[in-house]
Design an enzyme around this catalytic site. Structure first.
Site: not given
Length: 290
Positions: A24, A73, A160
């Site tokens: 990025s 996040k 999971d």
């Protein structure tokens, strides 16, 4: 390297850990230089423990904004002033915009995926897709697809730690949009075959296919893939995963994760600068046309 940096330039960050491997910074700075806008993009290794102080620093120093990646996040949402509808549904943010001290959280991952389909001539609106995975990328794609008008999404994930989370996100999608989202156990191969058969697009949003799972695929039976199915993979390294190799051999149209990465970055730059990123120029400079 830009030689004209002066006191008028503003900083945009990338907060994650680890992050030194990210493409990025190179991509974003190529774009700012081409657009000739006064921004510099730098990566900062920020753990969850340091995130509250990092957001305070963003405010105090007046950064224009920041990208956010794992493991931050979800946690970052509680430190922001505003969240977009997509972020509220996903529960995760990958982009912060600082507008006169007001921090707004966006999620451009799903936007990037949907735009990559459009640019490749794939129309999924009003149709059904099958999505493999229940993590951050899968959640963002599911929510944006629902908001954009995809009719139905069948999500397959292992039982999971992500399973209950993606079930909750599917519930929010069903409550807040006109899309019908359903979550299934990935071990149910008969159901997976049925849902793929009814879908226009199959998307792998897991890490299966990249290191350390390179050479592996969640789809091992080629007969699950018919010729008119579009098969996409969010992985961009390697550029052709085992799944895409299988799909190509079946005659499917395939897309790797480069388009998603480029177009999610395009969405970020639009948020921060108001300008469109020169995607073809970026592809050339990053070697993505090879």
């Amino acid at each position: 390297m830009r030689a004209n940096i002066d006191g008028h330039f503003l900083l945009i960050g990338l907060m994650a850990y680890p992050i030194r491997h990210s493409l990025s910074p190179k991509m974003q700075n190529i774009i700012y230089s081409k657009l000739d806008v006064p921004y510099v993009y730098l990566a900062f290794e920020v753990t969850q423990e340091k995130l509250p102080d990092a957001i305070k620093g963003l405010r105090a120093l007046g950064l224009r904004g920041s990208a956010v990646s794992m493991p931050n996040k979800q946690l970052v949402c509680q430190y922001l002033d505003k969240l977009t509808p997509a972020v509220e549904l996903i529960g995760a943010c990958n982009t912060i915009s600082n507008d006169d001290g007001v921090l707004t959280g966006y999620n451009t991952d799903g936007m990037g995926y949907m735009r990559s389909l459009k640019e490749a001539g794939v129309d999924i609106i009003g149709k059904k897709m099958t999505l493999l995975g229940g993590g951050g990328a899968a959640s963002a794609i599911a929510v944006q697809a629902a908001l954009d008008g995809v009719k139905a999404i069948s999500i397959f994930n292992q039982k999971d730690e992500c399973f209950d989370k993606i079930v909750e996100i599917a519930k929010r999608i069903n409550e807040k949009t006109d899309c019908k989202a359903t979550v299934y156990d990935l071990d149910d191969q008969a159901k997976l075959r049925q849902e793929i058969a009814e879908s226009a697009v199959l998307c792998n949003a897991t890490g299966v296919g990249m290191k350390p799972l390179e050479g592996q695929s969640l789809i091992t039976d080629p007969s699950m893939l018919r010729k008119d199915l579009v098969v996409t993979d969010c992985i961009y390294s390697p550029r052709k995963t085992k799944l895409l190799e299988i799909a190509e051999a079946q005659g499917c149209k395939t897309l790797n994760g480069i388009g998603m990465m480029l177009w999610q970055g395009h969405a970020q730059i639009k948020i921060w600068t108001g300008q469109d990123a020169p995607i073809d120029y970026v592809k050339e400079k990053m070697g993505f046309n090879d």
